[in-house]
Design a protein around this motif. Structure first.
Motif, PDB file in Angstrom:
ATOM      1  N   LYS A 104      78.843  44.565   1.961  1.00 59.33           N
ATOM      2  CA  LYS A 104      78.867  45.702   2.883  1.00 59.33           C
ATOM      3  C   LYS A 104      77.829  46.753   2.484  1.00 59.33           C
ATOM      4  O   LYS A 104      77.103  47.267   3.323  1.00 59.33           O
ATOM      5  N   ASN A 105      77.759  47.040   1.196  1.00 62.06           N
ATOM      6  CA  ASN A 105      76.795  48.030   0.717  1.00 62.06           C
ATOM      7  C   ASN A 105      75.348  47.547   0.901  1.00 62.06           C
ATOM      8  O   ASN A 105      74.464  48.337   1.240  1.00 62.06           O
ATOM      9  N   LEU A 106      75.140  46.271   0.678  1.00 57.31           N
ATOM     10  CA  LEU A 106      73.801  45.708   0.857  1.00 57.31           C
ATOM     11  C   LEU A 106      73.362  45.804   2.313  1.00 57.31           C
ATOM     12  O   LEU A 106      72.212  46.179   2.599  1.00 57.31           O
ATOM     13  N   VAL A 124      74.410  47.940   4.597  1.00 54.23           N
ATOM     14  CA  VAL A 124      74.159  49.346   4.933  1.00 54.23           C
ATOM     15  C   VAL A 124      72.794  49.786   4.385  1.00 54.23           C
ATOM     16  O   VAL A 124      72.004  50.428   5.083  1.00 54.23           O
ATOM     17  N   PHE A 125      72.514  49.426   3.137  1.00 59.78           N
ATOM     18  CA  PHE A 125      71.225  49.784   2.534  1.00 59.78           C
ATOM     19  C   PHE A 125      70.071  49.144   3.300  1.00 59.78           C
ATOM     20  O   PHE A 125      69.060  49.815   3.585  1.00 59.78           O
ATOM     21  N   LEU A 126      70.188  47.872   3.629  1.00 64.55           N
ATOM     22  CA  LEU A 126      69.111  47.197   4.366  1.00 64.55           C
ATOM     23  C   LEU A 126      68.942  47.780   5.767  1.00 64.55           C
ATOM     24  O   LEU A 126      67.821  47.911   6.266  1.00 64.55           O
ATOM     25  N   GLY A 127      70.051  48.129   6.414  1.00 64.71           N
ATOM     26  CA  GLY A 127      69.979  48.736   7.747  1.00 64.71           C
ATOM     27  C   GLY A 127      69.253  50.074   7.721  1.00 64.71           C
ATOM     28  O   GLY A 127      68.399  50.358   8.574  1.00 64.71           O
ATOM     29  N   ILE A 128      69.569  50.900   6.722  1.00 61.04           N
ATOM     30  CA  ILE A 128      68.899  52.198   6.593  1.00 61.04           C
ATOM     31  C   ILE A 128      67.420  52.008   6.266  1.00 61.04           C
ATOM     32  O   ILE A 128      66.559  52.686   6.824  1.00 61.04           O
ATOM     33  N   SER A 129      67.131  51.052   5.389  1.00 57.80           N
ATOM     34  CA  SER A 129      65.724  50.828   5.041  1.00 57.80           C
ATOM     35  C   SER A 129      64.924  50.306   6.236  1.00 57.80           C
ATOM     36  O   SER A 129      63.764  50.686   6.416  1.00 57.80           O
ATOM     37  N   VAL A 130      65.530  49.478   7.064  1.00 55.79           N
ATOM     38  CA  VAL A 130      64.847  48.990   8.270  1.00 55.79           C
ATOM     39  C   VAL A 130      64.620  50.149   9.237  1.00 55.79           C
ATOM     40  O   VAL A 130      63.545  50.261   9.845  1.00 55.79           O
ATOM     41  N   MET A 131      65.612  51.031   9.367  1.00 54.76           N
ATOM     42  CA  MET A 131      65.467  52.178  10.276  1.00 54.76           C
ATOM     43  C   MET A 131      64.401  53.158   9.782  1.00 54.76           C
ATOM     44  O   MET A 131      63.861  53.921  10.570  1.00 54.76           O
ATOM     45  N   ILE A 132      64.100  53.150   8.508  1.00 54.74           N
ATOM     46  CA  ILE A 132      63.029  53.997   7.982  1.00 54.74           C
ATOM     47  C   ILE A 132      61.685  53.281   8.062  1.00 54.74           C
ATOM     48  O   ILE A 132      60.667  53.887   8.434  1.00 54.74           O
ATOM     49  N   LEU A 133      61.659  52.007   7.725  1.00 56.56           N
ATOM     50  CA  LEU A 133      60.386  51.272   7.653  1.00 56.56           C
ATOM     51  C   LEU A 133      59.741  51.036   9.014  1.00 56.56           C
ATOM     52  O   LEU A 133      58.510  51.105   9.120  1.00 56.56           O
ATOM     53  N   ILE A 134      60.523  50.768  10.039  1.00 53.85           N
ATOM     54  CA  ILE A 134      59.931  50.484  11.356  1.00 53.85           C
ATOM     55  C   ILE A 134      59.229  51.718  11.930  1.00 53.85           C
ATOM     56  O   ILE A 134      58.071  51.618  12.359  1.00 53.85           O
ATOM     57  N   PRO A 135      59.862  52.902  11.950  1.00 55.01           N
ATOM     58  CA  PRO A 135      59.094  54.077  12.412  1.00 55.01           C
ATOM     59  C   PRO A 135      57.906  54.415  11.510  1.00 55.01           C
ATOM     60  O   PRO A 135      56.861  54.847  12.003  1.00 55.01           O
ATOM     61  N   LEU A 136      58.051  54.193  10.205  1.00 56.97           N
ATOM     62  CA  LEU A 136      56.927  54.429   9.304  1.00 56.97           C
ATOM     63  C   LEU A 136      55.766  53.493   9.635  1.00 56.97           C
ATOM     64  O   LEU A 136      54.607  53.920   9.699  1.00 56.97           O
ATOM     65  N   LYS A 137      56.075  52.242   9.875  1.00 49.66           N
ATOM     66  CA  LYS A 137      55.049  51.267  10.267  1.00 49.66           C
ATOM     67  C   LYS A 137      54.363  51.692  11.554  1.00 49.66           C
ATOM     68  O   LYS A 137      53.135  51.658  11.657  1.00 49.66           O
ATOM     69  N   ASN A 138      55.155  52.123  12.533  1.00 51.42           N
ATOM     70  CA  ASN A 138      54.576  52.540  13.812  1.00 51.42           C
ATOM     71  C   ASN A 138      53.725  53.799  13.660  1.00 51.42           C
ATOM     72  O   ASN A 138      52.683  53.922  14.315  1.00 51.42           O
ATOM     73  N   ALA A 139      54.157  54.714  12.804  1.00 52.57           N
ATOM     74  CA  ALA A 139      53.378  55.933  12.580  1.00 52.57           C
ATOM     75  C   ALA A 139      52.053  55.613  11.905  1.00 52.57           C
ATOM     76  O   ALA A 139      50.995  56.123  12.312  1.00 52.57           O
ATOM     77  N   VAL A 140      52.079  54.767  10.884  1.00 55.52           N
ATOM     78  CA  VAL A 140      50.840  54.385  10.196  1.00 55.52           C
ATOM     79  C   VAL A 140      49.905  53.677  11.162  1.00 55.52           C
ATOM     80  O   VAL A 140      48.703  53.972  11.213  1.00 55.52           O
ATOM     81  N   ARG A 141      50.449  52.790  11.949  1.00 55.56           N
ATOM     82  CA  ARG A 141      49.618  52.060  12.915  1.00 55.56           C
ATOM     83  C   ARG A 141      49.030  53.003  13.966  1.00 55.56           C
ATOM     84  O   ARG A 141      47.863  52.878  14.343  1.00 55.56           O
ATOM     85  N   GLY A 142      49.837  53.945  14.436  1.00 58.11           N
ATOM     86  CA  GLY A 142      49.352  54.906  15.426  1.00 58.11           C
ATOM     87  C   GLY A 142      48.227  55.780  14.894  1.00 58.11           C
ATOM     88  O   GLY A 142      47.226  56.012  15.577  1.00 58.11           O
ATOM     89  N   VAL A 143      48.372  56.256  13.666  1.00 54.94           N
ATOM     90  CA  VAL A 143      47.332  57.090  13.059  1.00 54.94           C
ATOM     91  C   VAL A 143      46.044  56.289  12.877  1.00 54.94           C
ATOM     92  O   VAL A 143      44.947  56.769  13.199  1.00 54.94           O
ATOM     93  N   ILE A 144      46.171  55.076  12.382  1.00 55.84           N
ATOM     94  CA  ILE A 144      44.984  54.234  12.175  1.00 55.84           C
ATOM     95  C   ILE A 144      44.294  53.942  13.509  1.00 55.84           C
ATOM     96  O   ILE A 144      43.064  54.030  13.622  1.00 55.84           O
ATOM     97  N   LEU A 145      45.071  53.597  14.535  1.00 56.79           N
ATOM     98  CA  LEU A 145      44.463  53.316  15.848  1.00 56.79           C
ATOM     99  C   LEU A 145      43.789  54.550  16.429  1.00 56.79           C
ATOM    100  O   LEU A 145      42.732  54.450  17.064  1.00 56.79           O
ATOM    101  N   TYR A 146      44.388  55.717  16.224  1.00 56.60           N
ATOM    102  CA  TYR A 146      43.780  56.968  16.696  1.00 56.60           C
ATOM    103  C   TYR A 146      42.409  57.166  16.048  1.00 56.60           C
ATOM    104  O   TYR A 146      41.416  57.437  16.737  1.00 56.60           O
ATOM    105  N   TRP A 147      42.337  57.011  14.734  1.00 56.23           N
ATOM    106  CA  TRP A 147      41.069  57.231  14.033  1.00 56.23           C
ATOM    107  C   TRP A 147      40.053  56.136  14.342  1.00 56.23           C
ATOM    108  O   TRP A 147      38.848  56.395  14.372  1.00 56.23           O
ATOM    109  N   ILE A 148      40.522  54.930  14.591  1.00 55.12           N
ATOM    110  CA  ILE A 148      39.595  53.858  14.984  1.00 55.12           C
ATOM    111  C   ILE A 148      38.967  54.174  16.347  1.00 55.12           C
ATOM    112  O   ILE A 148      37.755  54.008  16.537  1.00 55.12           O
ATOM    113  N   ASN A 149      39.769  54.638  17.286  1.00 52.45           N
ATOM    114  CA  ASN A 149      39.247  54.978  18.609  1.00 52.45           C
ATOM    115  C   ASN A 149      38.275  56.148  18.541  1.00 52.45           C
ATOM    116  O   ASN A 149      37.248  56.161  19.231  1.00 52.45           O
ATOM    117  N   ARG A 150      38.592  57.161  17.730  1.00 54.05           N
ATOM    118  CA  ARG A 150      37.669  58.289  17.559  1.00 54.05           C
ATOM    119  C   ARG A 150      36.348  57.823  16.935  1.00 54.05           C
ATOM    120  O   ARG A 150      35.275  58.238  17.363  1.00 54.05           O
TER     121      ARG A 150
END
Length: 146
Positions: A85-87, A89-115
């Motif tokens: 159960k603890n594992l 919960v921990f994996l669920g929270i880490s996935v909820m943090i990693l996916i938006p982080l991945k999208n943010a990093v990708r968005g910033v990189i794509l923005y600078w590539i387009n510029r």
């Protein structure tokens, strides 16, 4: 394309573009390339965490008995990884943090590539237009007599 024709290869074209760039843009290119590699690694890690989370949801007991989970629990000293159960919960929270982080990093990189692409397009367009405008008029008349 001829096999021995170096001027028609994509590597030759890449080298020509890179050498014609101003030094500032060249360094920006290498920074962006490094950023793209980092973004790819973050995305790979995020997808791996989603896959591990999905496997932990389907069979939590096997996930808890995994060699890597035991290794992480031993190294970090966290004993809550040993219960399913603890594992989850921990994996669920880490996935909820990693996916938006991945999208943010990708968005910033794509923005600078387009510029960067727009700046290079303007630079080479200006260089090309200047070449057309400052061409010797006699040469233009000799080329196009119409």
């Amino acid at each position: 394309m001829l096999k021995n024709d170096k001027k028609s290869s994509i590597l030759w074209a890449f080298k020509e573009i890179l050498t014609r760039m101003p030094p500032k843009r060249r360094s920006q290119f290498w920074i962006l390339l490094t950023g793209m590699v980092i973004a790819a690694l973050v995305e790979t890690f995020a997808l791996g965490s989603v896959a591990f989370f999905a496997s932990a949801l389907t069979d939590p007991d096997t996930a808890v008995k995994s060699y890597y989970i035991k290794l992480i629990a031993d190294v970090s000293g966290f004993s809550f990884f040993t219960e399913p159960k603890n594992l989850i919960v921990f994996l669920g929270i880490s996935v909820m943090i990693l996916i938006p982080l991945k999208n943010a990093v990708r968005g910033v990189i794509l923005y600078w590539i387009n510029r960067f692409g727009a700046v290079l397009e303007a630079y080479f367009g200006e260089d090309l237009l200047a070449g057309f405008l400052y061409t010797d008029y006699q040469w233009v008349i000799n080329r196009n007599t119409a």
